[in-house]
Design an enzyme around this catalytic site. Structure first.
Site, PDB file in Angstrom:
ATOM      1  N   THR A   1       0.845  -1.214   0.000  1.00  0.00           N
ATOM      2  CA  THR A   1       0.000   0.000   0.000  1.00  0.00           C
ATOM      3  C   THR A   1       0.870   1.251   0.000  1.00  0.00           C
ATOM      4  OG1 THR A   1      -1.635  -1.175   1.313  1.00  0.00           O
ATOM      5  CG2 THR A   1      -1.833   1.207   1.272  1.00  0.00           C
TER       6      THR A   1
ATOM      7  N   ILE B   1     -12.037  -7.008  -0.453  1.00  0.00           N
ATOM      8  CA  ILE B   1     -11.788  -5.571  -0.446  1.00  0.00           C
ATOM      9  C   ILE B   1     -11.077  -5.235   0.857  1.00  0.00           C
ATOM     10  CG2 ILE B   1     -12.863  -3.291  -0.511  1.00  0.00           C
ATOM     11  CD1 ILE B   1     -13.295  -4.841  -3.063  1.00  0.00           C
TER      12      ILE B   1
ATOM     13  N   GLY C   1      -1.860  -1.273   6.404  1.00  0.00           N
ATOM     14  CA  GLY C   1      -1.740  -2.330   7.398  1.00  0.00           C
ATOM     15  C   GLY C   1      -2.616  -3.502   7.043  1.00  0.00           C
TER      16      GLY C   1
END
Lengths: 132, 188
Positions: free
Chosen positions: A1, A30, A52
């Site tokens: 991310t 998701i 995270g």
């Protein structure tokens, strides 16, 4: 991310987050990144981008909680971000970057490290992975 | 206090990350930070700044987004992103992308060009084509490194979170207890 938060000299705020998800995740799963209030949030007080274990961040509505603690408890950006990361979300699951309308920066995490960087108008800048 | 910018490339980085994995990522963070600083100094809006910086991070294969995205249990790519403007509270989000080069820019277009906040999977892919954003064959995102990482995770029969060392299927261990190990930033 990956994620970025920014505030200009007039106090305008924005946040953006993007991810490829988790290795070996189920098709269709998701995470927190596209969920406003979990991985990404911005209002007139602060802008937050989180990373995270998505399931933990969704349960904890991490990005919105930082803004809510500033809004309803009058905490500073650093106090609000530290409270969410170190007191509200299971250890080893979250990191975030945040800026406030006043130009403050917070980059707390409760994992061993987080790839992070920041710069402010008064000349401070930091590129780091772990903490000293 | 003036302008400020902060960015991240994923959490969970183990202390054992080797220098050859650490240095290119630190350089990439520095590079993206400079892009954000320069944009703010040129009075670009924070919304445009965060989109610009995340696009750059998506194009760097070292981080788990865009070019460096990890694989699902079927060996496919499902990218997702979101963006939000603090002034207007407008926001945009996308999920389940498999061909869009910069998911964050599609999220921005959802925010600017639709009455909705969130488009996912086929609808998001169709919207990408309508809007003419850059797309590539999904194989562009499937690299030997990520196939290897997926195989490791399958062998360990677990979702590999960021740097989590593939371990034998140990139902007693919670995800957060799993020891971190060397590895690339593939955090979700």
């Amino acid at each position: 991310t990956v994620g970025c938060v920014a505030v200009d000299s007039n106090g305008n705020l924005a946040s953006a987050t993007s991810t490829g998800g988790l290795v070996n995740k189920m098709v269709g799963r998701i995470g927190d990144t596209p969920l406003i209030g979990a991985g990404t949030y911005a209002n007139e007080l602060c802008a937050v981008s989180a990373t995270g274990i998505g399931e933990a961040l969704i349960r904890g509505t991490v990005a919105r909680d930082v803004a809510a603690m500033m809004e309803f408890k009058g905490l500073s950006l650093k106090e609000a971000a530290d409270c969410v990361v170190h007191e509200r979300i299971p250890k080893g699951t979250v990191g975030l970057v945040a800026v406030s309308a006043a130009g403050e920066v917070a980059m707390p995490y409760n994992t061993p490290g987080m790839f992070r960087a920041c710069a402010t108008e008064d000349g401070y800048s930091e590129v780091a992975i772990w903490s000293d | 206090m003036g302008w400020a910018v902060a960015l991240h490339g994923g959490a969970g980085v183990p202390f054992s990350l080797p220098p050859e994995a650490r240095q290119p990522r630190e350089e990439a963070l520095r590079h993206c930070l400079q892009i954000g600083v320069k944009a703010l100094k040129s009075n670009m809006s924070p919304l445009d700044v965060v989109e610009l910086v995340v696009r750059e991070l998506e194009n760097i294969p070292h981080f788990n987004a865009g070019r460096g995205s990890v694989l699902t249990n079927k060996g496919t790519v499902e990218m997702e992103a979101s963006i939000m403007d603090g002034n207007t509270m407008k926001c945009g989000a996308v999920s389940g992308l498999s061909t869009v080069v910069n998911a964050i820019s599609l999220a921005r277009l959802v925010m600017d060009n639709t009455p909705h906040i969130y488009l996912a999977f086929d609808g998001a892919e169709d919207f990408a084509r309508q809007q003419g954003v850059e797309t590539v064959d999904t194989s562009h995102f499937i690299t030997p490194e990520n196939i290897e990482r997926l195989n490791q995770a399958k062998e360990a029969d677990r979702v590999q979170i960021d740097y989590t060392q593939p371990i034998q299927n140990d139902t007693t261990k919670s995800e957060t207890e799993t020891p971190f190990a060397n590895g690339d930033s593939q955090l979700g």
